[in-house]
Design an enzyme around this catalytic site. Structure first.
Site, short mmCIF file in Angstrom:
data_model
loop_
_atom_site.label_atom_id
_atom_site.label_comp_id
_atom_site.label_asym_id
_atom_site.label_seq_id
_atom_site.Cartn_x
_atom_site.Cartn_y
_atom_site.Cartn_z
N ASP A 170 0.77 -1.25 0.00
CA ASP A 170 0.00 0.00 0.00
C ASP A 170 0.81 1.30 0.00
O ASP A 170 0.62 2.15 -0.85
CB ASP A 170 -0.94 0.04 1.22
N GLU A 199 2.98 -9.36 11.52
CA GLU A 199 2.72 -8.95 10.15
C GLU A 199 4.03 -8.55 9.45
O GLU A 199 4.26 -8.88 8.29
CB GLU A 199 1.72 -7.78 10.17
C1 DGY Z 1 -5.59 -2.26 4.67
O1 DGY Z 1 -6.70 -2.07 5.17
O2 DGY Z 1 -4.55 -1.84 5.18
C2 DGY Z 1 -5.46 -3.09 3.47
O3 DGY Z 1 -4.13 -3.22 3.08
C3 DGY Z 1 -6.31 -2.59 2.34
O4 DGY Z 1 -6.64 -3.69 1.56
#
Ligand code: DGY
Length: 430
Positions: free
Chosen positions: A165, A400
């Site tokens: 992201d 994560e």
């Molecule tokens: C989040 O909510 O961080 C996800 O990566 C979006 O799909």
């Protein structure tokens, strides 16, 4: 802790996050079904519960759009405090939307690769026959609805489609996007994870702005290609897609299906990938900003993904590995950095050791890189990275992502794909 108990703990994490029909990527932070998470989760489940692995895949496919897209998230009508909720996407305005609530964008296509790997260990032609048409339709959608220049390379329209992201790869594109008006929203992602480990506000606002643009376009594919303010050809996405096309082809051959269409995609991507992404001066693969018509010269671990797909020549692979991955100022552990592989080169001014995709170690990236290294004969380095990754998990748990300096965990805890890949990477040594 012995390896046996690590595997038992990995199984417990997948059971903990099991919501019946699907597995949550994380118990609090990610309470629905995510696309590439789910593919890896199915791979992990296949080590101890094959029927449950098949169910995971069937549940993901239940969210497939009529035009073939498999969305990034299938909500399955589970109530949650996750933002954005399913209603935010307003997918019902698209004639292609499926009956179950989903997002209106996709994610890197790992599923065909996972289905092939599971099938190679537990042959099940009936299951392959069942899922093959859906996989073929998804790949066709990526090579057509997302092909802007007849190259067969797929475009992404949102950083969430890259799976990475807030990677610094996307910062320059974001600078060119000035949200005119933002819908009202309240972030949920900093409820369970420290804000310093999540995307910055300015990026998050653009994530939401883009969704607002897409829903106003009713997710019409041609309108999205024409008007999305964010449009990129992503090295990571296209490398995964090429590898998945190869795996889809092998599945098709095993079923006696014609493969001419897939061969066409493979030929065209093979012909266009290096021309589009390789930077001869830097010896790196760079993403491409379609809107400005320029490469994005940012050095991140995405540059190693083509190894996973077998796309670089021997010489290119050598430059990637010996010039960059082993370089102690970029990626190799040295000084204060003790672990493989930071997701951004440490020479980038945007490298941040604990913030989401800005620099921490991710198990998935290490798995891709180790697999790619083995494909090119760098078995020793692949083994070093595999062991370092399992060591991180053993010491800091199924997190994560991890701070490469001291190995401490960041982001969600009990993270499903870290557990799934612990099972897969332990299997790699057998
Ligand atoms: C989040 O909510 O961080 C996800 O990566 C979006 O799909």
């Amino acid at each position: 802790m012995t390896t046996v108990s690590l595997l038992d703990r990995a199984i417990s994490v997948l059971r903990l996050n099991d919501a019946g029909m699907f597995t949550k990527p994380g118990p609090h932070q990610y309470p629905h079904q995510w696309n590439w998470d789910s593919a890896l989760i199915a791979l992990g489940l296949s080590h101890f519960d094959l029927p449950r692995a098949h169910l995971e895949i069937r549940s993901l496919l239940s969210g497939q759009w009529q035009d073939g897209m498999i969305p990034s998230v299938v909500y399955h009508s589970m109530p949650s405090d996750y933002f954005p909720p399913s209603q935010f996407w307003q997918i019902e305005n698209s004639p292609s939307a499926p009956p179950v609530p989903t997002t209106g964008i996709t994610q890197p296509p790992l599923l065909a690769t996972v289905v092939r790997r599971i099938d190679s260990r537990h042959p099940n032609p009936d299951f392959v026959r069942e899922v093959y048409p859906s996989l073929l339709r998804w790949h066709r959608w990526m090579h057509t609805a997302r092909d802007i220049d007849d190259s067969a390379l797929a475009c992404i329209i949102h950083p969430w489609e890259s799976g990475t992201d807030d990677s610094p790869r996307w910062l320059r594109l974001f600078e060119a996007i000035q949200p005119e008006a933002l819908p009202e929203f309240r972030r949920g992602d900093t409820r369970y994870v420290a804000a310093a480990e999540r995307p910055n506000r300015s990026e998050y606002e653009r994530f939401i702005y883009l969704i607002d643009v897409f829903r106003k376009l009713n997710y019409a594919p041609t309108a999205l290609l024409a008007h999305s303010p964010f449009l990129a050809q992503d090295v990571l996405f296209n490398a995964i897609l090429f590898r998945a096309d190869e795996d889809l082809r092998a599945l098709g051959v095993s079923l006696g299906e014609p493969t001419g269409e897939i061969d066409g995609w493979l030929d065209r991507v093979q012909g266009n990938f290096n021309t589009r992404f390789w930077d001869e001066g830097a010896g790196l693969y760079y993403d491409y900003d379609v809107r400005s018509g320029n490469p994005i010269p940012v050095n991140t671990a995405a540059t190693f993904l083509p190894l996973f797909a077998g796309l670089p020549s021997r010489e290119q692979a050598q430059r990637l590995v010996e010039g960059h991955l082993l370089n102690p100022v970029e990626y190799a552990p040295s000084g204060q950095v003790r672990h493989w592989v930071t997701t951004t080169a440490r020479t980038e001014p945007t490298w941040e050791p604990r913030r989401y995709w800005r620099g921490p170690v991710w198990v998935i990236m290490n798995w891709f890189i180790a697999e790619g290294l083995r494909r090119y004969g760098y078995d020793g380095l692949a083994e070093t990275i595999r062991q370092d990754t399992l060591g991180l998990i053993e010491t800091s748990g199924f997190r994560e992502y991890y701070d490469a300096r001291d190995g401490s965990g960041c982001g969600s805890d009990d993270f499903s794909w870290s557990a799934a890949l612990a099972l897969e990477m332990s299997h790699d040594s057998k």
